[in-house]
Design a protein around this motif. Structure first.
Motif, PDB file in Angstrom:
ATOM      1  N   PRO A  65       0.820  -1.210   0.000  1.00  0.00           N
ATOM      2  CA  PRO A  65       0.000   0.000   0.000  1.00  0.00           C
ATOM      3  C   PRO A  65       0.856   1.263   0.000  1.00  0.00           C
ATOM      4  CG  PRO A  65      -0.676  -1.538   1.732  1.00  0.00           C
ATOM      5  CD  PRO A  65       0.665  -1.980   1.238  1.00  0.00           C
ATOM      6  N   GLY A  66       0.327   2.280  -0.638  1.00  0.00           N
ATOM      7  CA  GLY A  66       0.874   3.622  -0.495  1.00  0.00           C
ATOM      8  C   GLY A  66       0.198   4.296   0.682  1.00  0.00           C
ATOM      9  N   PRO A  67       0.085   5.621   0.658  1.00  0.00           N
ATOM     10  CA  PRO A  67      -0.605   6.310   1.754  1.00  0.00           C
ATOM     11  C   PRO A  67      -2.102   5.986   1.746  1.00  0.00           C
ATOM     12  CG  PRO A  67      -0.017   7.855   0.015  1.00  0.00           C
ATOM     13  CD  PRO A  67       0.632   6.561  -0.342  1.00  0.00           C
ATOM     14  N   ILE A  68      -2.554   5.372   2.811  1.00  0.00           N
ATOM     15  CA  ILE A  68      -3.942   4.942   2.945  1.00  0.00           C
ATOM     16  C   ILE A  68      -4.542   5.617   4.178  1.00  0.00           C
ATOM     17  CG2 ILE A  68      -5.520   2.972   3.112  1.00  0.00           C
ATOM     18  CD1 ILE A  68      -3.838   2.922   0.566  1.00  0.00           C
ATOM     19  N   ASP A  69      -5.779   6.022   4.086  1.00  0.00           N
ATOM     20  CA  ASP A  69      -6.472   6.705   5.184  1.00  0.00           C
ATOM     21  C   ASP A  69      -6.913   5.669   6.214  1.00  0.00           C
ATOM     22  OD1 ASP A  69      -7.775   8.503   6.787  1.00  0.00           O
ATOM     23  OD2 ASP A  69      -9.528   8.693   5.488  1.00  0.00           O
ATOM     24  N   THR A  70      -6.063   5.433   7.211  1.00  0.00           N
ATOM     25  CA  THR A  70      -6.324   4.442   8.246  1.00  0.00           C
ATOM     26  C   THR A  70      -6.006   5.044   9.611  1.00  0.00           C
ATOM     27  OG1 THR A  70      -4.082   3.542   8.310  1.00  0.00           O
ATOM     28  CG2 THR A  70      -5.580   2.632   6.644  1.00  0.00           C
ATOM     29  N   PRO A  71      -6.351   4.335  10.689  1.00  0.00           N
ATOM     30  CA  PRO A  71      -5.961   4.827  12.024  1.00  0.00           C
ATOM     31  C   PRO A  71      -4.453   4.980  12.196  1.00  0.00           C
ATOM     32  CG  PRO A  71      -7.703   3.207  12.218  1.00  0.00           C
ATOM     33  CD  PRO A  71      -7.293   3.199  10.776  1.00  0.00           C
ATOM     34  N   ALA A 124       1.352  18.439   7.554  1.00  0.00           N
ATOM     35  CA  ALA A 124       2.367  18.753   6.544  1.00  0.00           C
ATOM     36  C   ALA A 124       2.811  17.498   5.809  1.00  0.00           C
ATOM     37  CB  ALA A 124       3.564  19.434   7.209  1.00  0.00           C
ATOM     38  N   TRP A 125       2.944  16.398   6.551  1.00  0.00           N
ATOM     39  CA  TRP A 125       3.314  15.129   5.909  1.00  0.00           C
ATOM     40  C   TRP A 125       2.193  14.648   4.988  1.00  0.00           C
ATOM     41  CZ3 TRP A 125       1.096  10.206   6.184  1.00  0.00           C
ATOM     42  CH2 TRP A 125       1.850   9.190   5.604  1.00  0.00           C
ATOM     43  N   THR A 160       0.149  13.605  -0.391  1.00  0.00           N
ATOM     44  CA  THR A 160      -0.926  13.817  -1.365  1.00  0.00           C
ATOM     45  C   THR A 160      -0.387  14.451  -2.640  1.00  0.00           C
ATOM     46  OG1 THR A 160      -2.571  14.054   0.396  1.00  0.00           O
ATOM     47  CG2 THR A 160      -3.141  14.966  -1.758  1.00  0.00           C
ATOM     48  N   ALA A 161       0.507  15.413  -2.502  1.00  0.00           N
ATOM     49  CA  ALA A 161       1.081  16.083  -3.670  1.00  0.00           C
ATOM     50  C   ALA A 161       1.945  15.145  -4.490  1.00  0.00           C
ATOM     51  CB  ALA A 161       1.903  17.283  -3.216  1.00  0.00           C
ATOM     52  N   ARG A 179      -4.510  11.943  -3.960  1.00  0.00           N
ATOM     53  CA  ARG A 179      -5.267  11.685  -2.734  1.00  0.00           C
ATOM     54  C   ARG A 179      -4.697  10.464  -2.025  1.00  0.00           C
ATOM     55  NH1 ARG A 179      -8.544   7.198  -3.377  1.00  0.00           N
ATOM     56  NH2 ARG A 179      -8.991   6.559  -5.529  1.00  0.00           N
ATOM     57  N   PHE A 180      -5.098  10.293  -0.776  1.00  0.00           N
ATOM     58  CA  PHE A 180      -4.825   9.056  -0.059  1.00  0.00           C
ATOM     59  C   PHE A 180      -5.785   7.969  -0.556  1.00  0.00           C
ATOM     60  CE2 PHE A 180      -1.958  11.280   2.331  1.00  0.00           C
ATOM     61  CZ  PHE A 180      -1.589  10.715   3.555  1.00  0.00           C
ATOM     62  N   GLY A 181      -5.341   6.732  -0.470  1.00  0.00           N
ATOM     63  CA  GLY A 181      -6.223   5.625  -0.781  1.00  0.00           C
ATOM     64  C   GLY A 181      -7.142   5.309   0.384  1.00  0.00           C
TER      65      GLY A 181
END
Length: 244
Positions: free
Chosen positions: A181-187, A195-196, A201-202, A208-210
């Motif tokens: 996985p890349g950046p995923i919207d999780t806990p 900032a991170w 995201t950029a 976007r986040f996955g």
């Protein structure tokens, strides 16, 4: 008929985030799903959320006696496993080479590497030939990330496991694949500094986040017969981050 109709699936770390989303998707597609987590109340909540085709076993991926109890329980209740998804993991960010401690190293590798190895080893006696093993890695093993080298190394080992086990288990037609996985919207990512999050995201071509459901969709594909000619791969679900 669901794509996993009649199958028995195990999701280690299946109580939150990507693991829970995957366990729900497996159940929706006809599988009976066992999930694990380290807290009984969270395990119970996950089982309730998944529905009648689920059971929970409290346990820690890093504890071998917990793994023994998990697979003994599955063997007694169902007799076999068709799909294993190891979603659980540990991440320590901001641990630089000049300051990383033995405790951080040991914890990271005990969960992400040692735990994965022995979970698969202990599952194999009740694993059906022709089944699917899915290991959760990370794009961190493909990128140079300051402060994440220990985590990245532990996930690179997971990728190496999949290559070796693909060859070792080929006579049983057990497929072994990796999801990174890349950046995923999780806990795990939600408390990170804004900032991170903005920087990640950029950097992602899709901007976007996955979502955990997108990891679940990839895991379902690798668990099902739709990927019957796929083994040994590292499937990056990262919005294109490592591809361009």
């Amino acid at each position: 008929m669901g794509r996993l109709e009649g199958k028995v699936a195990v999701v280690i770390g299946g109580t939150t985030g990507m693991g829970l989303a995957t366990a729900k998707r497996f159940a929706e597609e006809g599988a009976y799903v066992f999930v694990t987590g380290r807290r009984q109340d969270v395990v119970d909540e996950a089982v309730h959320a998944i529905g009648e085709s689920a059971a929970g076993v409290k346990g820690d991926l890093a504890r071998l006696d917990d793994l023994d109890r998990l697979f003994d329980t599955i063997g007694r209740q169902k007799g076999h496993i068709d799909v294993l998804f190891i979603s659980a993991g540990a991440g320590h960010m901001g641990e630089f080479v000049a300051t990383v401690t033995p405790d951080v190293f040991d914890h990271t590798f005990n969960v992400n590497t040692r735990g994965v190895l022995f979970a698969v080893q202990k599952a194999l006696p009740i694993f059906r030939d022709g089944g699917s093993i899915i290991l959760n890695s990370s794009i961190a093993h493909r990128k140079g990330m300051p402060g994440a080298s220990v985590y990245s190394a532990s996930k690179a080992a997971v990728r190496a496991f999949a290559r070796g086990w693909t060859m070792e288990l080929k006579e049983r037609n057990i497929r072994v694949n990796v999801i990174s996985p890349g950046p995923i919207d999780t806990p795990f990512t939600q408390p990170a500094p804004q900032a991170w999050k903005d920087a990640m995201t950029a950097a992602v071509p899709l901007g976007r986040f996955g979502q955990p459901s997108e990891i679940a969709a990839a895991a379902l594909f690798l668990a099902s017969d739709e990927s019957s000619y796929i083994t040994g791969i590292d499937l990056c679900v990262d919005g294109g981050l490592t591809a361009v």
